[in-house]
Enzyme design. Sequence first.
Site, PDB file in Angstrom:
ATOM      1  NE  ARG A  51      45.487  64.077  79.232  1.00 20.13           N
ATOM      2  CZ  ARG A  51      45.872  63.322  78.206  1.00 20.13           C
ATOM      3  NH1 ARG A  51      47.134  62.919  78.123  1.00 20.13           N
ATOM      4  NH2 ARG A  51      45.013  62.955  77.278  1.00 20.13           N
ATOM      5  NE  ARG A 100      40.571  88.527  69.266  1.00 23.48           N
ATOM      6  CZ  ARG A 100      41.759  89.108  69.493  1.00 23.48           C
ATOM      7  NH1 ARG A 100      41.831  90.405  69.764  1.00 23.48           N
ATOM      8  NH2 ARG A 100      42.876  88.399  69.432  1.00 23.48           N
ATOM      9  CE  LYS A 149      44.476  65.247  74.730  1.00 25.54           C
ATOM     10  NZ  LYS A 149      45.460  65.144  73.656  1.00 25.54           N
ATOM     11  CD  GLU A 182      54.473  65.772  73.342  1.00 22.71           C
ATOM     12  OE1 GLU A 182      53.832  64.830  73.838  1.00 22.71           O
ATOM     13  OE2 GLU A 182      54.133  66.958  73.489  1.00 22.71           O
TER      14      GLU A 182
HETATM   15  N1  PDD Z   1      46.815  63.294  70.915  1.00 26.40           N
HETATM   16  N2  PDD Z   1      51.395  64.117  72.901  1.00 26.40           N
HETATM   17  C1  PDD Z   1      50.599  64.938  72.201  1.00 26.40           C
HETATM   18  C2  PDD Z   1      51.142  66.238  71.722  1.00 26.40           C
HETATM   19  C3  PDD Z   1      49.275  64.566  71.906  1.00 26.40           C
HETATM   20  O1  PDD Z   1      48.470  65.376  71.213  1.00 26.40           O
HETATM   21  C4  PDD Z   1      48.806  63.288  72.347  1.00 26.40           C
HETATM   22  C5  PDD Z   1      47.413  62.817  72.086  1.00 26.40           C
HETATM   23  C6  PDD Z   1      49.684  62.472  73.088  1.00 26.40           C
HETATM   24  C7  PDD Z   1      49.258  61.146  73.632  1.00 26.40           C
HETATM   25  O2  PDD Z   1      48.352  61.302  74.694  1.00 26.40           O
HETATM   26  P1  PDD Z   1      47.259  60.192  75.032  1.00 26.40           P
HETATM   27  O3  PDD Z   1      47.980  58.925  75.194  1.00 26.40           O
HETATM   28  O4  PDD Z   1      46.653  60.685  76.299  1.00 26.40           O
HETATM   29  O5  PDD Z   1      46.267  60.148  73.892  1.00 26.40           O
HETATM   30  C8  PDD Z   1      50.967  62.923  73.354  1.00 26.40           C
HETATM   31  C9  PDD Z   1      45.388  63.111  70.759  1.00 26.40           C
HETATM   32  C10 PDD Z   1      44.987  61.685  70.606  1.00 26.40           C
HETATM   33  C11 PDD Z   1      44.867  64.028  69.690  1.00 26.40           C
HETATM   34  O6  PDD Z   1      45.210  65.202  69.751  1.00 26.40           O
HETATM   35  O7  PDD Z   1      44.094  63.605  68.827  1.00 26.40           O
END
Ligand code: PDD
Length: 285
Positions: A51, A100, A149, A182
Amino acid sequence: MSIAFLNDEFMPVEQARISPLDRGFLFGDGIYEVVPSYAGRLVGFAPHIKRMQQGLAAIGIKHEWSLQQWRDRVDTLVQRNGSGNLGVYIHVSRGADTKRFHAFPDNIAPTVFMFCYEIPPSPTTDASKTKGLRVNTQQDLRWQRCNIKSTSLLGNVMHFQQGYADGYNESLLFNRNNHLTEASSCNAYIVKDGVVFTPPLDNQILPGITRYMLLDILANDGSIKVEQRVVSMDEVKAADEIWLSSSSKDIAPVIELDGQPVGNGNIGPVWEKAIKLYSQHKFNY
Ligand code: PDD
């Protein structure tokens, strides 16, 4: 003291230094992962790295390590931090520029930063020893590419803080159509009449690795039916159970929504069955 990894060197985290011109610092221009590790056993390492590599490609950061090259460094980091119960934070930013300027610079090396922090032992599968979470609802005000992410987490931070300040453990987010997306740092699920419903993967949610593993485990087992489809706010309010999932929380049951009990207010039987299956199989990924 926590040992960190920065640009191919291991060092105490307090000694790690980056340039203030790093685009991760100036623009939140980077990708990150959190991988749980219990007594030295990583959960979902390969899908997490995959990912991250997809996220780096999506934002045009060229970083070429193979899965094995990541694995070698992460294994060393975990060992150097005592191989206990650790959250492994992995962060790749576009790197440090000399000025920047919004456009991507040519020929700067990405900054790679990793460190570990202690996490609780692998969560219990016993409902009587599990604390149900309290969550609130908020309109999802984040950007249109929540499937990436990104280290630009201000939207998530604002949502989490608003719930946290009011004493909630998390916040469930809904788009303009009042459809569940979510939570601010977790994926979300409801259970109705024994069936699990979770929003489908699109630009509005992160494709969680815990979500991927859970759905795969439940599909292989076959005893709990899962549907990935749009979930309305009315359905969330009428749910028998609500769950959250993330690398930090595993699969966590929610017992209160906006001050009202979820279902009968107790942790539900479908969660108990699902967490047992998840705990049994999560180290296989
Ligand atoms: N957070 N949705 C969001 C917005 C997230 O930030 C996360 C994870 C998840 C779950 O993803 P995963 O199962 O791959 O951890 C869903 C992490 C843990 C964090 O930001 O600390």
